[in-house]
Write a protein that holds these residues in place. Sequence first.
Motif, PDB file in Angstrom:
ATOM      1  N   HIS A 205       0.894  -1.277   0.085  1.00  0.00           N
ATOM      2  CA  HIS A 205      -0.179   0.062  -0.092  1.00  0.00           C
ATOM      3  C   HIS A 205       0.943   1.216   0.019  1.00  0.00           C
ATOM      4  O   HIS A 205       0.552   2.244   0.545  1.00  0.00           O
ATOM      5  N   GLU A 206       1.991   1.110  -0.822  1.00  0.00           N
ATOM      6  CA  GLU A 206       2.665   2.432  -0.894  1.00  0.00           C
ATOM      7  C   GLU A 206       2.712   2.922  -2.396  1.00  0.00           C
ATOM      8  O   GLU A 206       3.685   3.623  -2.982  1.00  0.00           O
ATOM      9  N   TYR A 207       1.607   2.693  -2.893  1.00  0.00           N
ATOM     10  CA  TYR A 207       1.559   3.294  -4.309  1.00  0.00           C
ATOM     11  C   TYR A 207       1.414   4.721  -4.187  1.00  0.00           C
ATOM     12  O   TYR A 207       0.909   5.294  -3.272  1.00  0.00           O
ATOM     13  N   THR A 208       2.014   5.529  -5.359  1.00  0.00           N
ATOM     14  CA  THR A 208       1.857   6.688  -5.574  1.00  0.00           C
ATOM     15  C   THR A 208       1.078   7.134  -7.073  1.00  0.00           C
ATOM     16  O   THR A 208       0.681   5.868  -7.818  1.00  0.00           O
ATOM     17  N   ALA A 209       0.871   8.138  -7.235  1.00  0.00           N
ATOM     18  CA  ALA A 209       0.186   8.547  -8.452  1.00  0.00           C
ATOM     19  C   ALA A 209       0.669   8.344  -9.801  1.00  0.00           C
ATOM     20  O   ALA A 209       0.196   8.348 -10.742  1.00  0.00           O
ATOM     21  N   ALA A 210       1.855   7.986  -9.603  1.00  0.00           N
ATOM     22  CA  ALA A 210       2.696   7.592 -10.933  1.00  0.00           C
ATOM     23  C   ALA A 210       2.661   6.158 -11.303  1.00  0.00           C
ATOM     24  O   ALA A 210       3.238   5.638 -12.376  1.00  0.00           O
ATOM     25  N   ASN A 211       2.091   5.424 -10.421  1.00  0.00           N
ATOM     26  CA  ASN A 211       1.629   3.960 -10.739  1.00  0.00           C
ATOM     27  C   ASN A 211       1.301   3.623 -12.155  1.00  0.00           C
ATOM     28  O   ASN A 211      -0.017   4.042 -12.346  1.00  0.00           O
ATOM     29  N   GLY A 212       2.078   2.938 -12.558  1.00  0.00           N
ATOM     30  CA  GLY A 212       1.572   2.539 -14.020  1.00  0.00           C
ATOM     31  C   GLY A 212       0.273   1.732 -14.103  1.00  0.00           C
ATOM     32  O   GLY A 212      -0.745   2.050 -14.675  1.00  0.00           O
ATOM     33  N   PRO A 213       0.152   0.348 -13.361  1.00  0.00           N
ATOM     34  CA  PRO A 213      -1.246  -0.245 -13.635  1.00  0.00           C
ATOM     35  C   PRO A 213      -2.397   0.550 -12.867  1.00  0.00           C
ATOM     36  O   PRO A 213      -3.488   0.437 -13.715  1.00  0.00           O
ATOM     37  N   LEU A 214      -2.040   1.561 -12.127  1.00  0.00           N
ATOM     38  CA  LEU A 214      -3.186   2.266 -11.943  1.00  0.00           C
ATOM     39  C   LEU A 214      -3.617   3.320 -13.031  1.00  0.00           C
ATOM     40  O   LEU A 214      -4.677   3.690 -13.317  1.00  0.00           O
ATOM     41  N   THR A 215      -2.661   3.860 -13.667  1.00  0.00           N
ATOM     42  CA  THR A 215      -2.961   4.680 -14.673  1.00  0.00           C
ATOM     43  C   THR A 215      -3.462   3.794 -15.794  1.00  0.00           C
ATOM     44  O   THR A 215      -4.473   4.385 -16.271  1.00  0.00           O
ATOM     45  N   ASN A 216      -3.148   2.699 -16.041  1.00  0.00           N
ATOM     46  CA  ASN A 216      -3.981   1.929 -17.217  1.00  0.00           C
ATOM     47  C   ASN A 216      -5.270   1.457 -16.575  1.00  0.00           C
ATOM     48  O   ASN A 216      -6.187   1.599 -17.626  1.00  0.00           O
ATOM     49  N   THR A 217      -5.559   1.236 -15.492  1.00  0.00           N
ATOM     50  CA  THR A 217      -6.799   1.304 -14.968  1.00  0.00           C
ATOM     51  C   THR A 217      -7.750   2.306 -15.485  1.00  0.00           C
ATOM     52  O   THR A 217      -8.913   2.222 -15.812  1.00  0.00           O
ATOM     53  N   TRP A 218      -7.180   3.433 -14.934  1.00  0.00           N
ATOM     54  CA  TRP A 218      -8.048   4.653 -15.049  1.00  0.00           C
ATOM     55  C   TRP A 218      -8.261   4.887 -16.856  1.00  0.00           C
ATOM     56  O   TRP A 218      -9.422   5.163 -17.133  1.00  0.00           O
ATOM     57  N   ASN A 219      -7.318   4.777 -17.643  1.00  0.00           N
ATOM     58  CA  ASN A 219      -7.520   4.913 -19.049  1.00  0.00           C
ATOM     59  C   ASN A 219      -8.385   3.859 -19.647  1.00  0.00           C
ATOM     60  O   ASN A 219      -9.223   4.485 -20.373  1.00  0.00           O
ATOM     61  N   THR A 220      -8.516   2.572 -19.063  1.00  0.00           N
ATOM     62  CA  THR A 220      -9.310   1.611 -19.637  1.00  0.00           C
ATOM     63  C   THR A 220     -10.551   1.885 -19.406  1.00  0.00           C
ATOM     64  O   THR A 220     -11.576   1.719 -20.361  1.00  0.00           O
ATOM     65  N   GLN A 221     -10.826   2.349 -18.238  1.00  0.00           N
ATOM     66  CA  GLN A 221     -12.358   2.513 -17.954  1.00  0.00           C
ATOM     67  C   GLN A 221     -12.964   3.608 -18.556  1.00  0.00           C
ATOM     68  O   GLN A 221     -13.895   3.639 -19.015  1.00  0.00           O
ATOM     69  N   TYR A 222     -11.862   4.726 -18.875  1.00  0.00           N
ATOM     70  CA  TYR A 222     -12.587   5.936 -19.531  1.00  0.00           C
ATOM     71  C   TYR A 222     -12.684   5.744 -20.993  1.00  0.00           C
ATOM     72  O   TYR A 222     -13.452   6.043 -21.793  1.00  0.00           O
ATOM     73  N   ASN A 223     -11.707   4.757 -21.479  1.00  0.00           N
ATOM     74  CA  ASN A 223     -11.659   4.466 -22.937  1.00  0.00           C
ATOM     75  C   ASN A 223     -13.231   3.805 -23.272  1.00  0.00           C
ATOM     76  O   ASN A 223     -13.961   3.715 -24.353  1.00  0.00           O
ATOM     77  N   ALA A 224     -13.291   2.688 -22.162  1.00  0.00           N
ATOM     78  CA  ALA A 224     -14.755   1.959 -22.378  1.00  0.00           C
ATOM     79  C   ALA A 224     -15.989   2.931 -22.616  1.00  0.00           C
ATOM     80  O   ALA A 224     -17.068   2.967 -23.371  1.00  0.00           O
ATOM     81  N   ILE A 225     -15.885   3.897 -21.521  1.00  0.00           N
ATOM     82  CA  ILE A 225     -16.781   4.898 -21.315  1.00  0.00           C
ATOM     83  C   ILE A 225     -16.964   5.687 -22.800  1.00  0.00           C
ATOM     84  O   ILE A 225     -18.076   5.822 -23.108  1.00  0.00           O
ATOM     85  N   SER A 226     -15.970   5.991 -23.185  1.00  0.00           N
ATOM     86  CA  SER A 226     -16.005   6.713 -24.621  1.00  0.00           C
ATOM     87  C   SER A 226     -16.494   5.840 -25.730  1.00  0.00           C
ATOM     88  O   SER A 226     -17.337   6.369 -26.487  1.00  0.00           O
ATOM     89  N   GLU A 227     -16.187   4.661 -25.559  1.00  0.00           N
ATOM     90  CA  GLU A 227     -16.856   3.583 -26.785  1.00  0.00           C
ATOM     91  C   GLU A 227     -18.406   3.768 -26.549  1.00  0.00           C
ATOM     92  O   GLU A 227     -19.329   3.701 -27.535  1.00  0.00           O
ATOM     93  N   ILE A 228     -18.891   3.515 -25.255  1.00  0.00           N
ATOM     94  CA  ILE A 228     -20.520   3.568 -25.053  1.00  0.00           C
ATOM     95  C   ILE A 228     -20.963   4.723 -25.476  1.00  0.00           C
ATOM     96  O   ILE A 228     -22.090   4.870 -26.117  1.00  0.00           O
ATOM     97  N   ASN A 229     -20.321   6.104 -24.988  1.00  0.00           N
ATOM     98  CA  ASN A 229     -20.983   7.065 -25.592  1.00  0.00           C
ATOM     99  C   ASN A 229     -21.019   7.041 -27.174  1.00  0.00           C
ATOM    100  O   ASN A 229     -21.977   7.680 -27.689  1.00  0.00           O
ATOM    101  N   SER A 230     -19.927   6.800 -27.601  1.00  0.00           N
ATOM    102  CA  SER A 230     -19.870   6.604 -29.237  1.00  0.00           C
ATOM    103  C   SER A 230     -21.053   5.891 -29.818  1.00  0.00           C
ATOM    104  O   SER A 230     -21.930   6.080 -30.732  1.00  0.00           O
ATOM    105  N   ASN A 231     -21.331   4.520 -29.041  1.00  0.00           N
ATOM    106  CA  ASN A 231     -22.325   3.896 -29.381  1.00  0.00           C
ATOM    107  C   ASN A 231     -23.849   4.494 -29.380  1.00  0.00           C
ATOM    108  O   ASN A 231     -24.751   4.330 -30.089  1.00  0.00           O
ATOM    109  N   LEU A 232     -23.834   5.256 -28.143  1.00  0.00           N
ATOM    110  CA  LEU A 232     -25.293   5.977 -27.624  1.00  0.00           C
ATOM    111  C   LEU A 232     -25.391   7.056 -28.908  1.00  0.00           C
ATOM    112  O   LEU A 232     -26.630   7.154 -28.989  1.00  0.00           O
ATOM    113  N   ALA A 233     -24.425   7.335 -29.567  1.00  0.00           N
ATOM    114  CA  ALA A 233     -24.682   8.528 -30.754  1.00  0.00           C
ATOM    115  C   ALA A 233     -25.216   7.678 -31.912  1.00  0.00           C
ATOM    116  O   ALA A 233     -25.630   8.621 -32.911  1.00  0.00           O
TER     117      ALA A 233
END
Lengths: 983, 545
Positions: free
Chosen positions: B108-136
Amino acid sequence: MMKKMIFKQTSFFVAFLLSVGIYAQTVSGVVTSEDGPLPGATVQVKGTSIGVSTDFDGNFTIQADATDVLMVSFVGFSSQEIAVGDQDQITVTLIADNELEEVVVTGYGSQKQKEITSAVVQVTAEEFNKGPINNAAQLLQGKVAGLSIYNKGGNPNASATIRLRGLSTVGANISPLVVVDGVVGASLDNVDPNDIESINVLKDGSAAAIYGSRGSSGVIIVTTKGGKSGEMQLSYNGQLSSSSILNRIDVMTPEEFRAAGGSDLGGETDWTEAVTRNAISQIHNISASGGFGNTTYRISANLREKEGIVINTGFEQFNSRANISTRALNDKLKVDFNASFTQRQSSFGNDLVLKYATLFNPTAPVYTEGSEYFPGSSGDAIGGYFETFGLFDSFNPVSIAEQHDLTGERTELNYNLSLGYDLTDDLDIQFRAARQTSVNQNRNYVPVTALLGGNALSPTRRGSASFNDNRFEFKLYEIFGNYNITSDGFNMNLTGGYSFQQDNFQNKGFSLGDFPDDSQDYSFNIDASQDLLNAGFIGANSYRGPDNKIIAFFGRVNVVIDEAIYLNASVRREGSTKLGEGNKWGTFPAFGIGADLNKYLGTDFDLFKVRLGYGETGSLPGPTGLSQVVYNFGYDSGGTGNTSQARAANPDLKWESKAETNLGVEFGNGKLSGSLDLYTRDISDFILETKVDVATYGFDRRYENSGKINTQGLELNLNYQLTDSYETGINLSTYNTTLEEYVIEEGDIRANLGSPGQNATNMLLVRPGEMIGQIWAPRFDGVDADGAPIFGDINGDGQVVASQDKWNDPDADFETAGNGIPTLELGWSNNLNLGNWSVNAFFRGAFGHSLINTFRAFYEPRLASQSSYNFVNTDLALPELTVAQFSSLYVEKADFFKLDNLTVAYNFDIAQGSLINSAQLSANVQNAFVITNYTGIDPEPALVDGGTNVAGFSPVDVLAPGVDRRTNYFTARTITVGLNINF
Amino acid sequence: MKNFNKIFFGTLSIFAFVIACTDLEEELVSDFTEQLTVPGVNVDLGETDGSSQAVQDQIGSAFEKLRDGTAGHNNYWSIQTVSSDEMQVGQKGGDWFDGGIWLDMHRHEYTAANGPLTNTWNTQYNAISEINSNLAKSGLTANEVAQLKVLRAFFYWRLMDVFGNVKIVTSVGSDAPQSSRADVFAFVESEILAALGVSAITADMDLTNSDLTTNPKKYRINQYAAVGLLSRIYLNAEVYSGTARYAEAATAAGWVIDNGPYELTTEGNSSVTNLAQRPGVATDPDTLVGYPAMFAPNNQDNVELIWTVPFDSFKGGGMNFHMMGLHQPSQFAFNFDSQPWNGYQTLEAFYNSYDDGDVRKKSNFLVGQQYSYSGLPLSDWAADDFNPDGTKHLPLNYTPEINELAPNSIRQSGARMYKFSHSQFERNEKSNDFPILRLSEMYMNRAEGLARAAGDWSLALTDVNIIRERAKVSAYSSITADEFLAEKGREFYQESHRRTDLNRFGKYNDAWFEKSASASYKTLMPIPTDAIIASGGSLTQNPGY
């Protein structure tokens, strides 16, 4: 097969030789210059092989007919032709061919050397690097200050990295534009070095501006040898070379390995030696040139067979070129036609061979003789090679080198046609059309007995074959005119025109596997693949890019005032398909001024000129379609096909623009000559794939205009004729590049070290306000009791903050361990002429750069878990270090100085009137020795990260220089014997 | 005059030529510039083919995004698992140090530069963007729109659970201010309720107005999946919004149990071919029955699964558990295409929390001596552990005991994850369908919801004992919160629930193997530095970082 073709072609040329009639009439005369008689001048009867030399008093006697024409020539003077007519005593006065009147090819025209206001360097054929050159870029290595050419490791199948004045862009177009015989975008790969007459390098912005965006990183203008009118001249060049490995990584010997506690498998193998060989190569070149009437021609054919020093690598290339020039319509229409054809068959070899040759257990035998690794089975299934089953990332390199078959065939056809019409004495118009087609066909076959990639131990599916073909086409159409205005003390030349270029790329690939046995190469029999019964295993893909067009309107004016002040201005309005709507067009101006200071300062040097130039060019992104919304298509689990977003589009993408100012002084007097250039260049709005807000765009990266880079540099070139026979020259350049603005103000860190165990370890710092190329690492201070590295407390706050995720922390203990870009690059050439002998020694060096030695970073620590792998054991190894973690310990200074090229040549004395005009025998050593402290294979700078640069299609990271990856080829020393005969 | 004519006509022809050739339109020839949906043909690819659960519709590209990071390395699954007490990724000498990211995640010494956390953030928003694109897209049915909105709410649930205060973006290319965790919770709840056509979850709610259907196909969202998802979200409501919603969690879970067509997997109703069977190992059974069948590569039709992510070796990659968890010589036990990476080790205390007779202990883990396809014992030639006499211990023997986290974790140490079992000749991507929601969770949610709402853990006993009975362990006569948490952990091992559950029980910051107690602000992950910088100031970091 190839050799038969050469022989046929040779006989064909020889048959062309025209027979000559001999007339019996004696003509005599004298050849003089303004300084007195000229001994040793050549007098020839035009169109025949009859020729004599003038004696000590300049007199000559020759057999010639009244209808004959005499050609009189002498080195350093303009040749003259004189009709014999009814004269029997002819006096010829030759005029000195002043070097300064020499004409240099520049964009869309040519200028006298002295009138050029920008930094242009000419390298003639005599000055080229000697010996077996596989790529025309090597001819210039070290010869031009500011032009850096590096081929790390010297893989025969890799292209060199070429940079002019360092970083000129971070996206695409990082190499200078190559113009061959007026055709932009030609590749140096299809020009055989023997066919090159001279190369002009346009170094600064004002020279390259007229070439537009493609010339943004400088322009290299190649002029191939053309025909000369007169009887046909035949020339043969042959070279035979032997290459052997020059440098390798120090690893443990079997004794050291056993002593260090490694797993002893009982054998003794030097793996690097097992996968390398003494490579024999040969080059043959034949050319014929001549002319009749208004037509001149030159035809050449080249064959080169090069073996690489790693087994089963190398290539065989055939190249043929034809240049034909003729005049028509009262000599007002000039027609030039060039065509070249190249076919190369390459054996690429698998890059992993180099890594495993270093790593594999040195006590393992090459071939299996039974061991605990093979309980219950023989080694036949894996081709008889010894393998360490179940060990992570450990494969027999000889097995890979001998069994994997990676080949490719490249065919290139270029042709261009140039028409020039003199409308009036002062006005001419030119039209140029060019086409280039390049086709690559690659094949990769892994037999069923290969463990790596062939799954040799799988009961069901072994062996694989994959194919990849691609095709690149390029067209160019240009039309421009030149207009001259001359009056007292004033000379103006106007050029204006239109240029259209279009290129297009397509590829397709196919892969499958599961072959029956190892009895044949199944990539030629893919219907035997069982994957055809199980189609999910088959991979198939194809792609065609859009037509990329660059359209430009350009204009230029050159003014010479008083024969001593030179002015130059140009503008180019250019548009590209790759940018967003509304941003497609850009305007790029340039201007320059120069003065002959001799006139105004009253001095009397041979050359004393100062010049100042400024130019803007634009630059484009590499990929296409970046401004458009693009989707990927795929089939989901239900078999429905649907599209999903592929990337974030940037409709506002605009031109990247480079503005460069160059101040130069050229000087020459008697024995000393040289030039000094100072320059500064600003690259604004450089195009880079940058991090953006994923919540808005759906992707965390997008191609953007991301910031500003500034480079400042200095180039010096000096030549000194020490004695009549010894001439020496030196050129050096230094530059530094700063990132002035960047959209990520906090900075970024790039270049991942990689597996095993060092992912998420980025090494190159990119921070606005700082130099590019800084290697950012914790400082190694020693080893602690547990074998772990101790890192230094750099900021003295009593705490060591050195973990990778803290690289940007204000308290972090990271520092710049080195810079990947050299501070100084220099080349030193020496020419010695003693009678018939000539010796040419060329030294090259680069200083101030560092390299991250990744082989040491991964494999030098004495990890307990690595006892089945060999350890890298350089002089910098620390046996007590047992933890692998990146730090300044692995960043080494890589300054080097090498004897790059040493040639000794003997010119035979040939009697006048014999069949042979001249002959030369030479011996050459390339890479004779290297002086460096770097412990890796090759101390040459790594200017980009990402492996070898393959025609711009592999993404290389220009912001991360200095990483010496594990897949760099071994360096070689090559000894060559060459023969040159001119008929 | 002659010259003039020449010049004039020459120039004219140039102009004509030129004007025709200034067109700079970039025509993309082999890229898709518009959205396209093409109904396909189902081809049965054999045992693991999931076409039986697929639906032909226009929103496939949105659901495909579920495969990113859900069951693979270096993304959402990794951070949910390694930050918990289920597994560690130890530094094994030269392997797996990777800049310390996995050690940080464990401690539990993770910091904001942690790679897997960044990937997690990017993946969820990428999915949300695809959903929004589908909704259009035009022409979507009301059901498709409802499913997309619930799917989007699911991704926002993940973001809220991991990062807390995130931006709610509902159309492609638009920005939004940062919302508090409570606001994101309210958004997620409202989207799901709207899709269900009700204003609140009650025991007798009527879903006839819902745009969602009761179609039992598992690769899409039906009413049961939506209600089940709400039960999980309500269970955690106190963590997300500060207001407890336990009663509604129990109601929602109960509704799914009572109305859905699902049954708990038992030996009577689930039997699939054992695709990992080795001919040379007599103890490998021919079929997998009961609990292990639910997670096997051919689990696509299992009766307990409500909503799953369809992974497939050929058509749908993203699940690499075999590569992540096994040591290299295990390649010969299963004839994998590639060598495994030897990363994830189960923590000893977690392994020992199972009783010996627990069905789940046998099917969740690989321990002991490993054997090849032909029954020969496998060896590790790079072994770094030793016999008492000092010779190298060569046999490949996965031991539950782990010596240390770093720097020299023994490469064979730690029980290996085997819940999502493997097949012979498996390719680099697995075919096991990954459950987002299954019936067992409904039982556990109802149990916990009832217990917490009333403040009495004995109310959880009935449902917990149903789960324990299926696992062939003895029933509890009484239960504490800690025992409930442990049972939940045993049941949902490797399904990326653990971090969320530990958080809810307030145990996330406790000390465990090679980890000391961590500060309370660590329950919320830091928002990645890259995201904060790229947002240009509209995102502020979570407290404490």
